[in-house]
Design an enzyme around this catalytic site. Structure first.
Site: not given
Ligand SMILES: [Zn+2]
Length: 385
Positions: A196-197, A202, A290-294
């Site tokens: 998800q992005t 990067h 990931g970290r701090d997702h959404a």
């Protein structure tokens, strides 16, 4: 269907689009029905419901499901579901609708997209929803602000879709769950990791994707192109970044790029679960968290989203979360790394904040290639011009 790892959530891929005689009969009734004009997020919800991305949901939540999702992150059947998918209407509209009615759901041009069979009309406590779903009642939070701004009554019930929302962008990338599943089968993939992005990819994200790809058959790069905050990078720019990146740096038979038409809610941990379940419906077996997702602002702890997955038994979610640390280029290691793999101090790490990168791009300064691939940097810089 047990044993099939990428079965849709709840076992069956929902399809709410009606055709043929059923559609004709429904269309014939539409002129007599009360109309509700949907906002951008509600239209996106109709699309997600229709194509089965929200399986097993077949419409907007009724009260028992709504309460259950808020209190226990489950539908009343016990199946995990973390975000309430609801249809809020104003008092004006609510006053004219009763349980048992059919209501035409239209876009702002008056085109009827779907018909809701109203099973229940009920009041709800916005502050309570905000606290349960977003973990805050602060109206500065964009998800909470949306709840506060919407109508005071919820209409719950099944939806039948006459027409999917029209799009004029990313047409070759708008694969439905049925289509991504077919594509994965064609490619011979048994295991697929979803990413998800809502940002450009990067080097740090590329690294995480590729670490995950080492262990599975393929990657679904699944950027969200529904409604986002106005300061997020526009979807067309992001799509160009993904295209140049895939073209130059990913084996074509190991990645599928498709867009996710969902709207962002910025619900952090609960949205991470939701994102995973949606990707399960698209046919993914694994999902990168990931970290701090959404997340947004400072409302959520760095690992809250990753930890929330532990509150479910792996079998009930039916998709495997792959949890990653923050990654960076380490000059001493000479490669991409994370706190899990690099012993060196911060002074060796190339870490740039999103704000810093935006400043550089605005100033016409190319970010270091260990941070952003030059081809991606060029797309971002051209977008600034
Ligand atoms: Zn290092």
């Amino acid at each position: 269907m047990t044993g099939i790892k990428n079965a849709p959530h709840g076992g069956v891929l929902v399809d709410l689009l009606v055709t043929g005689k059923e559609a004709d009969a429904l269309k014939a009734r539409v002129p007599r029905l009360k109309k509700v004009v949907l906002n951008e997020r509600q239209i996106s919800d109709i699309e997600m419901l229709s194509i089965g991305a929200f399986s097993p949901l077949t419409g907007f939540l009724t009260k028992s499901d709504y309460d259950s999702v808020l209190e226990s992150m489950r539908l009343s059947t016990g199946i995990p579901w973390s975000i309430p998918i609801t249809l809020a209407v104003s008092d004006d509209v609510a006053g004219t609708v009763s349980a048992g009615d059919e209501v035409a759901l239209t876009d702002d041009e008056g085109t009827t997209l779907a018909v809701l069979h109203v099973v229940e009309k009920f009041a709800y406590d916005k502050k309570h929803e905000a606290q349960q779903v977003y973990r805050t009642t602060d109206s500065a939070h964009p998800g909470v602000a949306a709840v506060y701004a919407q109508g005071d009554t919820l209409l719950g019930g099944p939806v039948r879709v006459l027409q999917l929302p029209k799009h004029d962008d990313f047409l070759s990338y708008r694969l439905t769950p049925k289509q991504t599943r077919a594509r994965f089968a064609e490619l011979g993939w048994k295991t697929v990791v979803g990413f998800q992005t809502r940002n450009p990819v990067h080097r740090a994200h590329e690294y995480i994707q590729k670490v995950a790809m080492e262990g599975v058959d393929g990657l679904l790069l699944h950027p969200l192109v529904g409604q986002t905050k106005s300061d997020d990078i526009p979807a067309d720019v992001r799509m160009k970044c993904y295209e140049v990146l895939i073209e130059g740096y990913y084996p074509p038979n190991r990645v599928v790029l498709s867009v996710n038409p969902a709207a962002m809610r910025y619900a952090g941990p609960r949205e991470a679960i939701f994102h995973a379940l949606v990707r399960k419906n698209y046919g993914c077996t694994h999902f990168i968290v990931g970290r701090d997702h959404a997340g947004v602002g400072n409302y959520y702890g760095t690992y809250d989203a990753q930890m929330l997955f532990d509150e479910f038994e792996p079998d009930e979610l039916g998709i495997i979360p792959l949890k990653y640390e923050h990654t960076f280029y380490c000059k001493a290691c000479g490669n991409m790394a994370s706190a899990k793999t690099c012993p060196h101090g911060r002074e060796h790490h190339l870490i740039l904040s999103g704000t810093k990168v935006r400043e550089m791009l605005r100033a016409g300064e190319v970010p270091p290639e260990e941070f952003t691939r030059p081809a991606v940097a060029k797309v971002l810089m051209d977008a600034q011009a």
